[in-house]
Scaffold this motif. Structure first.
Motif, mmCIF file in Angstrom:
data_model
loop_
_atom_site.group_PDB
_atom_site.id
_atom_site.type_symbol
_atom_site.label_atom_id
_atom_site.label_comp_id
_atom_site.label_asym_id
_atom_site.label_seq_id
_atom_site.Cartn_x
_atom_site.Cartn_y
_atom_site.Cartn_z
ATOM 1 N N VAL A 273 -10.669 42.174 -15.643
ATOM 2 C CA VAL A 273 -11.433 43.423 -15.705
ATOM 3 C C VAL A 273 -10.969 44.341 -14.578
ATOM 4 C CG1 VAL A 273 -13.712 44.408 -15.258
ATOM 5 C CG2 VAL A 273 -13.481 42.483 -16.820
ATOM 6 N N VAL A 274 -10.869 45.637 -14.865
ATOM 7 C CA VAL A 274 -10.665 46.635 -13.802
ATOM 8 C C VAL A 274 -11.812 47.628 -13.854
ATOM 9 C CG1 VAL A 274 -8.171 46.425 -13.565
ATOM 10 C CG2 VAL A 274 -9.106 47.924 -15.325
ATOM 11 N N TYR A 275 -12.307 47.991 -12.656
ATOM 12 C CA TYR A 275 -13.382 48.976 -12.552
ATOM 13 C C TYR A 275 -12.811 50.389 -12.551
ATOM 14 C CZ TYR A 275 -16.526 45.201 -11.032
ATOM 15 O OH TYR A 275 -17.275 44.057 -10.956
ATOM 16 N N GLN A 276 -13.577 51.308 -13.121
ATOM 17 C CA GLN A 276 -13.252 52.732 -13.023
ATOM 18 C C GLN A 276 -13.824 53.275 -11.723
ATOM 19 O OE1 GLN A 276 -13.947 55.270 -16.524
ATOM 20 N NE2 GLN A 276 -14.986 56.705 -15.160
ATOM 21 N N ARG A 277 -13.024 54.008 -10.980
ATOM 22 C CA ARG A 277 -13.444 54.514 -9.670
ATOM 23 C C ARG A 277 -14.637 55.456 -9.801
ATOM 24 N NH1 ARG A 277 -9.123 56.466 -5.144
ATOM 25 N NH2 ARG A 277 -10.577 57.087 -3.479
ATOM 26 N N ASN A 278 -15.686 55.189 -9.010
ATOM 27 C CA ASN A 278 -16.897 56.009 -9.051
ATOM 28 C C ASN A 278 -17.673 55.796 -7.756
ATOM 29 O OD1 ASN A 278 -18.952 57.692 -9.971
ATOM 30 N ND2 ASN A 278 -20.046 56.011 -10.945
ATOM 31 N N THR A 279 -17.351 56.599 -6.742
ATOM 32 C CA THR A 279 -18.017 56.480 -5.449
ATOM 33 C C THR A 279 -19.460 56.972 -5.550
ATOM 34 O OG1 THR A 279 -15.901 56.945 -4.383
ATOM 35 C CG2 THR A 279 -17.882 57.092 -3.012
ATOM 36 N N PRO A 280 -20.435 56.230 -5.012
ATOM 37 C CA PRO A 280 -21.839 56.662 -5.125
ATOM 38 C C PRO A 280 -22.146 57.853 -4.228
ATOM 39 C CG PRO A 280 -21.679 54.718 -3.758
ATOM 40 C CD PRO A 280 -20.309 54.943 -4.317
ATOM 41 N N GLY A 281 -23.136 58.634 -4.636
ATOM 42 C CA GLY A 281 -23.629 59.731 -3.816
ATOM 43 C C GLY A 281 -24.994 59.381 -3.244
#
Length: 335
Positions: A273-281
Motif C-alpha cells: 500500500v502507498v499513502y497519498q500525501r495529505n498533511t493535516p491542518g
C-alpha cells in the motif's frame, strides 16, 4: 383486498451458474441471502425522439439498452460473506484450520464466476431473476458506531420473470458468527495499532458492461472482467509524523484488518500500500487527526496479490452443494 409488497418480506437467493451467463437448468445450489438492502434492477431508458411531425407535439419516445445493475448491502459474518467473496475473487484455496474449522483464502484470480441473483416479493408472489451477474464493486468500512456490513454493486446480463414462484423455495441459509466492531484489530507493517478511528476499503473489479449486440433485445451479451482497482482511506489520531513521512517518500506499507468471533474470523490483508500525501491542518482547538487515502497494488509480495481475504469458519467448501448441512440454518441437505 389489495396487498402492498413489504420490504420485510423480501427474499433473495444467490446461485452460481454452471455455464457463465446461463441460468442453471435445475436450481439445487442456491443459498438464501440475508441482507439489509437489495436493489438490483433492470432499467431501460425511454429516450426523447427528435422526429419532426409538422407541429410542436412531441413524437413517440424510443427505448434504449437495458442496464441490469444495483447495490446490495449485507451483514458481515463468517459464513455468508464467503458467497460474495467467491463471486468477487473466484473459488478460494481451502485448508483445514483444526477441529471442525476451515480456512478459505481468497485472492484476485484470472476469471470471475457468474451467478443468478433472485429478488422475491413474497407477499405478492413476484420474483425477478437476474442472470449472468458479477460483482462490480466490493466495499468494507470500519469505524464509528455502525453495524459491520459489506457493500456490493452487482452487474448482470438480463432479467427474467420468475412467473410467481422462487427458483428455489427450499434454499438454505449459511450460518456463521456475526462480526462486531469491538472484535476488530488493525495492523500496519505487522504491528498492532489502536490509533485508527476509521478505515475503508473499496475494490472495483473494472467490469466492462458495454456489451450490447444487435439482436440481444436490449440486454448485454456478456460481462468482461477488467483490471482491479484497490483503494481506501485511513483516519487516525495524529501522534507523530510516521504515516506522513511514508506518504512523502512513497514508502510501501502493509495494512491488515482482522475480526474474530469465537474462533471464526475474517482477515483482510493489503500486502503493498502507498499513502497519498495529505498533511493535516489545524481547524480548531480539538484533537488533530490525519486522514490518508491509499492505493493497494501488487509488485512483489509473498501473497502474490494486491488484496487477500482469509475466512475461517465451519464450512468445508464453497463449492455448493458440498457445504455441510450442519453449517446451514435449514436442516435440509443440499443434493
Amino acid at each position: 383486498m389489495t396487498i402492498q409488497a413489504m420490504g420485510a418480506h423480501g427474499r433473495v437467493v444467490m446461485e452460481f451458474e454452471e455455464s457463465p451467463g446461463v441460468e442453471n437448468s435445475e436450481h439445487k445450489k442456491g443459498i438464501k441471502i440475508n441482507f439489509i438492502s437489495a436493489n438490483v434492477q433492470a432499467q431501460q431508458n425511454q429516450n426523447t425522439s427528435n422526429v419532426i411531425t409538422g407541429n410542436r407535439n412531441p413524437s413517440e419516445p424510443y427505448r434504449g439498452n437495458i442496464d441490469v445493475q444495483g447495490d446490495v448491502e449485507a451483514p458481515l459474518d463468517t459464513a455468508q460473506i464467503g458467497m460474495f467473496l467467491k463471486a468477487a475473487f473466484g473459488p478460494p484455496e481451502t485448508t483445514s484450520a483444526g477441529g471442525e474449522k476451515y480456512k478459505h483464502v481468497f485472492k484476485l484470480s484470472q476469471d470471475m464466476p457468474s451467478f443468478t441473483w433472485e429478488q422475491g416479493f413474497q407477499d405478492i408472489n413476484v420474483y425477478k431473476k437476474y442472470i449472468g451477474c458479477k460483482i462490480s464493486k466490493l466495499s468494507f468500512s470500519f469505524g464509528g458506531d455502525n453495524e459491520l456490513t459489506a457493500q456490493t454493486t452487482i452487474m448482470g446480463v438480463k432479467e427474467v420473470d420468475g412467473e410467481g414462484s422462487s427458483m428455489q423455495a427450499d434454499a438454505p441459509t449459511l450460518v456463521g458468527n456475526k462480526l462486531q466492531f469491538d472484535q476488530v484489530t488493525f495492523k500496519e507493517d505487522d504491528s498492532e495499532s489502536n490509533l485508527g478511528t476509521d478505515f475503508s476499503l473499496d475494490i472495483d473489479f473494472g467490469l466492462d458492461g458495454d456489451t450490447y449486440a444487435i439482436g440481444g433485445k436490449g440486454y448485454r451479451s456478456f460481462i468482461n472482467d477488467g483490471i482491479t482497482t484497490v483503494t481506501g482511506s485511513l483516519k487516525a489520531f495524529f501522534v507523530d509524523n510516521t504515516v506522513i513521512e511514508k506518504a512523502e517518500k512513497g514508502t510501501p506499507t502493509k495494512l491488515e484488518i482482522a475480526i474474530n468471533n469465537s474462533e471464526e474470523s475474517l482477515t483482510i490483508i493489503l500486502p503493498e500500500v502507498v499513502y497519498q500525501r495529505n498533511t493535516p491542518g489545524i481547524s480548531g482547538p480539538e484533537g488533530v487527526y490525519i486522514e490518508m487515502d491509499y492505493g493497494a497494488f501488487y509488485k512483489d509480495n509473498e501473497n502474490e496479490t494486491a488484496v487477500q481475504i482469509e475466512l475461517v469458519n465451519k464450512i468445508a467448501s464453497y463449492d455448493i452443494p458440498a457445504v455441510e448441512s450442519a453449517s446451514m440454518m435449514s436442516s435440509q441437505k443440499l443434493m
